[in-house]
Design a protein around this motif. Structure first.
Motif, PDB file in Angstrom:
ATOM      1  N   LEU A 150     -22.807  17.059 -15.619  1.00 16.97           N
ATOM      2  CA  LEU A 150     -23.984  17.520 -14.613  1.00 16.97           C
ATOM      3  C   LEU A 150     -23.935  16.521 -13.484  1.00 16.97           C
ATOM      4  CD1 LEU A 150     -26.826  17.883 -17.531  1.00 16.97           C
ATOM      5  CD2 LEU A 150     -26.119  19.446 -15.853  1.00 16.97           C
ATOM      6  N   MET A 151     -23.554  15.152 -13.828  1.00 19.99           N
ATOM      7  CA  MET A 151     -23.370  14.093 -13.053  1.00 19.99           C
ATOM      8  C   MET A 151     -22.406  14.579 -11.773  1.00 19.99           C
ATOM      9  SD  MET A 151     -22.527   9.965 -13.362  1.00 19.99           S
ATOM     10  CE  MET A 151     -23.208  10.005 -14.882  1.00 19.99           C
ATOM     11  N   GLU A 152     -21.411  15.041 -12.163  1.00 18.87           N
ATOM     12  CA  GLU A 152     -20.124  15.520 -11.219  1.00 18.87           C
ATOM     13  C   GLU A 152     -20.783  16.688 -10.313  1.00 18.87           C
ATOM     14  OE1 GLU A 152     -17.119  16.244 -13.749  1.00 18.87           O
ATOM     15  OE2 GLU A 152     -16.387  14.213 -14.085  1.00 18.87           O
ATOM     16  N   GLN A 153     -21.676  17.551 -11.091  1.00 18.34           N
ATOM     17  CA  GLN A 153     -22.105  18.862 -10.189  1.00 18.34           C
ATOM     18  C   GLN A 153     -23.164  18.278  -9.555  1.00 18.34           C
ATOM     19  OE1 GLN A 153     -23.183  21.551 -13.019  1.00 18.34           O
ATOM     20  NE2 GLN A 153     -20.931  21.649 -14.034  1.00 18.34           N
ATOM     21  N   GLY A 154     -23.613  16.950  -9.397  1.00 18.42           N
ATOM     22  CA  GLY A 154     -24.414  16.493  -8.419  1.00 18.42           C
ATOM     23  C   GLY A 154     -26.140  17.058  -9.062  1.00 18.42           C
ATOM     24  N   LEU A 155     -26.291  17.214 -10.396  1.00 18.78           N
ATOM     25  CA  LEU A 155     -27.522  17.802 -11.094  1.00 18.78           C
ATOM     26  C   LEU A 155     -28.004  16.594 -11.571  1.00 18.78           C
ATOM     27  CD1 LEU A 155     -26.167  21.299 -12.420  1.00 18.78           C
ATOM     28  CD2 LEU A 155     -27.437  20.800 -10.234  1.00 18.78           C
ATOM     29  N   ASP A 156     -29.499  16.900 -11.760  1.00 18.16           N
ATOM     30  CA  ASP A 156     -30.089  15.720 -12.980  1.00 18.16           C
ATOM     31  C   ASP A 156     -29.402  15.775 -14.115  1.00 18.16           C
ATOM     32  OD1 ASP A 156     -32.452  14.121 -13.646  1.00 18.16           O
ATOM     33  OD2 ASP A 156     -32.836  15.799 -14.981  1.00 18.16           O
ATOM     34  N   TYR A 157     -29.181  14.498 -14.689  1.00 18.97           N
ATOM     35  CA  TYR A 157     -28.514  14.133 -15.855  1.00 18.97           C
ATOM     36  C   TYR A 157     -29.225  13.539 -16.750  1.00 18.97           C
ATOM     37  CZ  TYR A 157     -27.061  10.289 -13.048  1.00 18.97           C
ATOM     38  OH  TYR A 157     -27.237   9.051 -12.355  1.00 18.97           O
ATOM     39  N   GLY A 158     -30.492  13.837 -16.872  1.00 24.79           N
ATOM     40  CA  GLY A 158     -31.230  13.049 -18.052  1.00 24.79           C
ATOM     41  C   GLY A 158     -31.508  13.844 -19.386  1.00 24.79           C
ATOM     42  N   PRO A 159     -32.159  13.569 -20.226  1.00 28.20           N
ATOM     43  CA  PRO A 159     -32.373  14.060 -21.622  1.00 28.20           C
ATOM     44  C   PRO A 159     -32.534  15.578 -21.454  1.00 28.20           C
ATOM     45  CG  PRO A 159     -33.200  11.957 -21.785  1.00 28.20           C
ATOM     46  CD  PRO A 159     -33.057  12.254 -20.217  1.00 28.20           C
ATOM     47  N   TRP A 160     -33.654  15.818 -20.735  1.00 31.78           N
ATOM     48  CA  TRP A 160     -34.085  17.476 -20.739  1.00 31.78           C
ATOM     49  C   TRP A 160     -32.836  18.180 -20.196  1.00 31.78           C
ATOM     50  CZ3 TRP A 160     -37.093  19.456 -23.795  1.00 31.78           C
ATOM     51  CH2 TRP A 160     -38.259  19.004 -24.152  1.00 31.78           C
ATOM     52  N   SER A 161     -32.155  17.731 -19.167  1.00 35.01           N
ATOM     53  CA  SER A 161     -31.012  18.375 -18.477  1.00 35.01           C
ATOM     54  C   SER A 161     -29.781  18.700 -19.487  1.00 35.01           C
ATOM     55  CB  SER A 161     -30.614  17.916 -17.112  1.00 35.01           C
ATOM     56  OG  SER A 161     -31.642  17.820 -16.529  1.00 35.01           O
TER      57      SER A 161
END
Length: 133
Positions: free
Chosen positions: A81-92
């Motif tokens: 998720l981090m590499e895709q530039g998306l939110d990477y919190g617990p819900w994501s």
């Protein structure tokens, strides 16, 4: 506090007309509330004599056990998720895993958050309302 079986049996066998007592008198002698008396009587009316025995207090869905592979999957999901530039919190991470490995093996959001905290990852969530502004 659980009502002992001997008291439940007395409630089941109590008949105000036969015993010549009011429900209030009977409850006072037995040391239970009228609400408890009526709850037990209603259970017996629904389930018969089997209603005397209380239901199990064990959880209907026992705790799931996860292993190290599940923790690794959470870390990999966070990294993707981090590499895709998306939110990477617990819900994501939860929804990412839900879509990729299915509902039966996905840990809860709170479990994911706990694992991330244990592994030393900082939450990217704002901690105060001022950080939203």
């Amino acid at each position: 506090m659980a009502i002992p079986l001997h008291k439940r049996r007395k409630v089941a066998d109590f008949d105000p007309v036969r015993d010549g007592k009011t429900v209030t008198q009977f409850c006072k002698e037995l040391g239970i509330s009228r609400q408890t008396y009526h709850n037990i009587k209603n259970r017996i009316a629904q389930k018969g004599r089997a209603g005397i025995v209380p239901d199990s207090t064990a959880p209907k869905n026992p705790i799931k056990k996860f292993d190290e592979a599940d923790k690794i999957a959470v870390v990999h999901a966070r990294q993707q998720l981090m590499e895709q530039g998306l939110d990477y919190g617990p819900w994501s991470i939860y929804y990412f895993l839900f879509d990729s490995i299915g509902a039966d093996r996905t840990p809860s959001r709170s479990t994911i958050a706990l694992w991330l905290q244990e592994l030393g990852f900082r939450c990217q969530c704002p901690q105060t309302a001022a950080e939203f502004l």
